[in-house]
Design a protein around this motif. Sequence first.
Motif, PDB file in Angstrom:
ATOM      1  N   ILE A   3      -0.275   5.453  -8.738  1.00 49.51           N
ATOM      2  CA  ILE A   3      -1.312   4.451  -8.516  1.00 49.51           C
ATOM      3  C   ILE A   3      -2.671   5.135  -8.525  1.00 49.51           C
ATOM      4  CG2 ILE A   3      -2.268   2.716  -6.952  1.00 49.51           C
ATOM      5  CD1 ILE A   3       0.500   2.305  -5.799  1.00 49.51           C
ATOM      6  N   ASP A   4      -3.564   4.671  -9.399  1.00 49.10           N
ATOM      7  CA  ASP A   4      -4.944   5.142  -9.425  1.00 49.10           C
ATOM      8  C   ASP A   4      -5.838   4.021  -8.940  1.00 49.10           C
ATOM      9  OD1 ASP A   4      -4.702   7.808 -10.658  1.00 49.10           O
ATOM     10  OD2 ASP A   4      -3.983   6.693 -12.403  1.00 49.10           O
ATOM     11  N   ILE A   5      -6.785   4.356  -8.077  1.00 48.46           N
ATOM     12  CA  ILE A   5      -7.716   3.374  -7.536  1.00 48.46           C
ATOM     13  C   ILE A   5      -9.130   3.761  -7.940  1.00 48.46           C
ATOM     14  CG2 ILE A   5      -8.591   2.252  -5.461  1.00 48.46           C
ATOM     15  CD1 ILE A   5      -5.951   3.147  -4.081  1.00 48.46           C
ATOM     16  N   LEU A   6      -9.787   2.906  -8.706  1.00 45.27           N
ATOM     17  CA  LEU A   6     -11.171   3.153  -9.119  1.00 45.27           C
ATOM     18  C   LEU A   6     -12.113   2.462  -8.152  1.00 45.27           C
ATOM     19  CD1 LEU A   6     -10.973   2.695 -13.000  1.00 45.27           C
ATOM     20  CD2 LEU A   6     -10.693   4.764 -11.643  1.00 45.27           C
ATOM     21  N   THR A   7     -12.998   3.226  -7.543  1.00 47.76           N
ATOM     22  CA  THR A   7     -13.876   2.697  -6.510  1.00 47.76           C
ATOM     23  C   THR A   7     -15.166   3.504  -6.447  1.00 47.76           C
ATOM     24  OG1 THR A   7     -14.089   2.332  -4.103  1.00 47.76           O
ATOM     25  CG2 THR A   7     -12.697   4.150  -4.818  1.00 47.76           C
ATOM     26  N   LEU A   8     -16.187   2.895  -5.897  1.00 45.90           N
ATOM     27  CA  LEU A   8     -17.437   3.616  -5.630  1.00 45.90           C
ATOM     28  C   LEU A   8     -17.459   4.153  -4.198  1.00 45.90           C
ATOM     29  CD1 LEU A   8     -19.977   1.170  -7.328  1.00 45.90           C
ATOM     30  CD2 LEU A   8     -19.174   3.375  -8.199  1.00 45.90           C
ATOM     31  N   PHE A   9     -16.440   3.803  -3.408  1.00 47.85           N
ATOM     32  CA  PHE A   9     -16.410   4.201  -1.998  1.00 47.85           C
ATOM     33  C   PHE A   9     -15.042   4.792  -1.639  1.00 47.85           C
ATOM     34  CE2 PHE A   9     -19.417   0.761  -2.601  1.00 47.85           C
ATOM     35  CZ  PHE A   9     -20.572   1.300  -2.039  1.00 47.85           C
ATOM     36  N   PRO A  10     -14.727   5.963  -2.180  1.00 51.84           N
ATOM     37  CA  PRO A  10     -13.395   6.565  -1.960  1.00 51.84           C
ATOM     38  C   PRO A  10     -13.068   6.852  -0.507  1.00 51.84           C
ATOM     39  CG  PRO A  10     -14.907   8.120  -3.017  1.00 51.84           C
ATOM     40  CD  PRO A  10     -15.572   6.787  -3.053  1.00 51.84           C
ATOM     41  N   ASN A  11     -14.077   7.110   0.318  1.00 49.83           N
ATOM     42  CA  ASN A  11     -13.810   7.429   1.724  1.00 49.83           C
ATOM     43  C   ASN A  11     -13.215   6.262   2.501  1.00 49.83           C
ATOM     44  OD1 ASN A  11     -14.732  10.038   1.392  1.00 49.83           O
ATOM     45  ND2 ASN A  11     -16.810   9.589   2.113  1.00 49.83           N
ATOM     46  N   MET A  12     -13.365   5.053   1.968  1.00 47.49           N
ATOM     47  CA  MET A  12     -12.789   3.892   2.645  1.00 47.49           C
ATOM     48  C   MET A  12     -11.264   3.975   2.691  1.00 47.49           C
ATOM     49  SD  MET A  12     -15.070   0.642   1.325  1.00 47.49           S
ATOM     50  CE  MET A  12     -14.115  -0.525   2.314  1.00 47.49           C
ATOM     51  N   PHE A  13     -10.659   4.747   1.795  1.00 46.03           N
ATOM     52  CA  PHE A  13      -9.205   4.793   1.690  1.00 46.03           C
ATOM     53  C   PHE A  13      -8.564   5.916   2.502  1.00 46.03           C
ATOM     54  CE2 PHE A  13     -10.677   2.526  -2.007  1.00 46.03           C
ATOM     55  CZ  PHE A  13      -9.737   1.517  -2.163  1.00 46.03           C
ATOM     56  N   THR A  14      -9.386   6.794   3.067  1.00 51.85           N
ATOM     57  CA  THR A  14      -8.855   7.980   3.734  1.00 51.85           C
ATOM     58  C   THR A  14      -7.859   7.650   4.830  1.00 51.85           C
ATOM     59  OG1 THR A  14     -10.896   9.192   3.253  1.00 51.85           O
ATOM     60  CG2 THR A  14      -9.458  10.087   4.974  1.00 51.85           C
ATOM     61  N   GLY A  15      -8.238   6.809   5.754  1.00 52.25           N
ATOM     62  CA  GLY A  15      -7.345   6.475   6.869  1.00 52.25           C
ATOM     63  C   GLY A  15      -6.123   5.706   6.427  1.00 52.25           C
ATOM     64  N   VAL A  16      -6.322   4.724   5.568  1.00 51.75           N
ATOM     65  CA  VAL A  16      -5.221   3.853   5.137  1.00 51.75           C
ATOM     66  C   VAL A  16      -4.122   4.625   4.410  1.00 51.75           C
ATOM     67  CG1 VAL A  16      -4.624   1.922   3.613  1.00 51.75           C
ATOM     68  CG2 VAL A  16      -6.679   1.812   5.004  1.00 51.75           C
ATOM     69  N   LEU A  17      -4.503   5.530   3.532  1.00 52.92           N
ATOM     70  CA  LEU A  17      -3.528   6.243   2.720  1.00 52.92           C
ATOM     71  C   LEU A  17      -2.866   7.410   3.431  1.00 52.92           C
ATOM     72  CD1 LEU A  17      -5.350   6.321  -0.745  1.00 52.92           C
ATOM     73  CD2 LEU A  17      -3.725   4.631   0.137  1.00 52.92           C
ATOM     74  N   ASN A  18      -3.376   7.753   4.600  1.00 55.94           N
ATOM     75  CA  ASN A  18      -2.861   8.925   5.301  1.00 55.94           C
ATOM     76  C   ASN A  18      -2.238   8.598   6.639  1.00 55.94           C
ATOM     77  OD1 ASN A  18      -3.691  11.425   3.622  1.00 55.94           O
ATOM     78  ND2 ASN A  18      -5.529  10.148   3.641  1.00 55.94           N
ATOM     79  N   GLU A  19      -1.750   7.376   6.765  1.00 55.07           N
ATOM     80  CA  GLU A  19      -1.079   6.948   7.981  1.00 55.07           C
ATOM     81  C   GLU A  19       0.167   6.140   7.635  1.00 55.07           C
ATOM     82  OE1 GLU A  19      -1.846   7.812  10.988  1.00 55.07           O
ATOM     83  OE2 GLU A  19      -3.874   8.604  10.736  1.00 55.07           O
ATOM     84  N   SER A  20       1.102   6.098   8.561  1.00 54.62           N
ATOM     85  CA  SER A  20       2.242   5.178   8.520  1.00 54.62           C
ATOM     86  C   SER A  20       3.066   5.271   7.233  1.00 54.62           C
ATOM     87  CB  SER A  20       1.717   3.755   8.745  1.00 54.62           C
ATOM     88  OG  SER A  20       2.778   2.827   8.912  1.00 54.62           O
ATOM     89  N   ILE A  21       3.481   4.123   6.725  1.00 57.24           N
ATOM     90  CA  ILE A  21       4.402   4.055   5.589  1.00 57.24           C
ATOM     91  C   ILE A  21       3.804   4.677   4.332  1.00 57.24           C
ATOM     92  CG2 ILE A  21       5.613   2.480   4.014  1.00 57.24           C
ATOM     93  CD1 ILE A  21       6.936   2.736   6.722  1.00 57.24           C
ATOM     94  N   LEU A  22       2.501   4.460   4.095  1.00 57.92           N
ATOM     95  CA  LEU A  22       1.894   4.998   2.883  1.00 57.92           C
ATOM     96  C   LEU A  22       1.886   6.532   2.897  1.00 57.92           C
ATOM     97  CD1 LEU A  22      -1.081   2.542   2.264  1.00 57.92           C
ATOM     98  CD2 LEU A  22       1.156   2.631   1.121  1.00 57.92           C
ATOM     99  N   LYS A  23       1.665   7.105   4.045  1.00 54.80           N
ATOM    100  CA  LYS A  23       1.706   8.563   4.157  1.00 54.80           C
ATOM    101  C   LYS A  23       3.123   9.074   3.887  1.00 54.80           C
ATOM    102  CE  LYS A  23       0.962  12.391   7.382  1.00 54.80           C
ATOM    103  NZ  LYS A  23       0.572  12.776   8.765  1.00 54.80           N
ATOM    104  N   LYS A  24       4.106   8.417   4.508  1.00 54.86           N
ATOM    105  CA  LYS A  24       5.494   8.852   4.342  1.00 54.86           C
ATOM    106  C   LYS A  24       5.963   8.688   2.899  1.00 54.86           C
ATOM    107  CE  LYS A  24       6.763   7.812   9.126  1.00 54.86           C
ATOM    108  NZ  LYS A  24       7.557   6.933  10.023  1.00 54.86           N
TER     109      LYS A  24
END
Length: 243
Positions: A3-24
Amino acid sequence: MKIDILTLFPNMFTGVLNESILKKAQEKQAVSINVVNFREFADNRHQTVDDYPYGGGAGMVLKPQPIFDAVAHLTKENDARIILLCPQGERYTQKKAEELAKESHLILICGHYEGYDERIREHLVTDEISIGDYVLTGGELGAMVIVDSVVRLLPGVLGNEASSVHDSFSSGLLEHPQYTRPADFRGLKVPEVLLSGNHRLIDEWRQKESLRRTFLRRPDLLAQSELTDKQKKWLEEFQKNER
């Protein structure tokens, strides 16, 4: 899956992608998630990604060049399902999540400002998706919703594979009520059937309660569901009790 995500604000994804089910899921290598700042693909000195709309009007519009070039870079080796997060898009559903979960490569484009140059919509993307009839500042939150809902469906991601099958909307109906210990909490008791050990009766109770909850809370879903004869009888029972 990739999955590639194109965004102007990549830092918005830091917490979401590094916790819980997505991290695992990433640790298990069930999915590879890459957040790309498409400003880096702008072909001008100031890395400008937006401009004034032709014909005038309020706001700024995202230029086609940075997004086209970013997608071309990400699809050098394979094709991808290219998704535009857009309030004009198809309403997102569990069925769509299940469809996307079968793909090997997704690219999510998060818009910002007033909108996209129409050529992005017409000549680049394969899907336009909206997560609801409301307007957000950008497509980032929508992309997070899609990533979470798709990744949890991938093989091996959830500890119990049956979890995603029985989720609300997976069957077309809302999920049945759930209970855990203690069986009696301050006088509030768990339904006896769940303590009976009779799996046939428990399964029937869950089916009936799933239908009841859908009837009471989301009756619109029933028009899209193929009900069994037994479910139809239960539904008639609920309707009579409402009169």
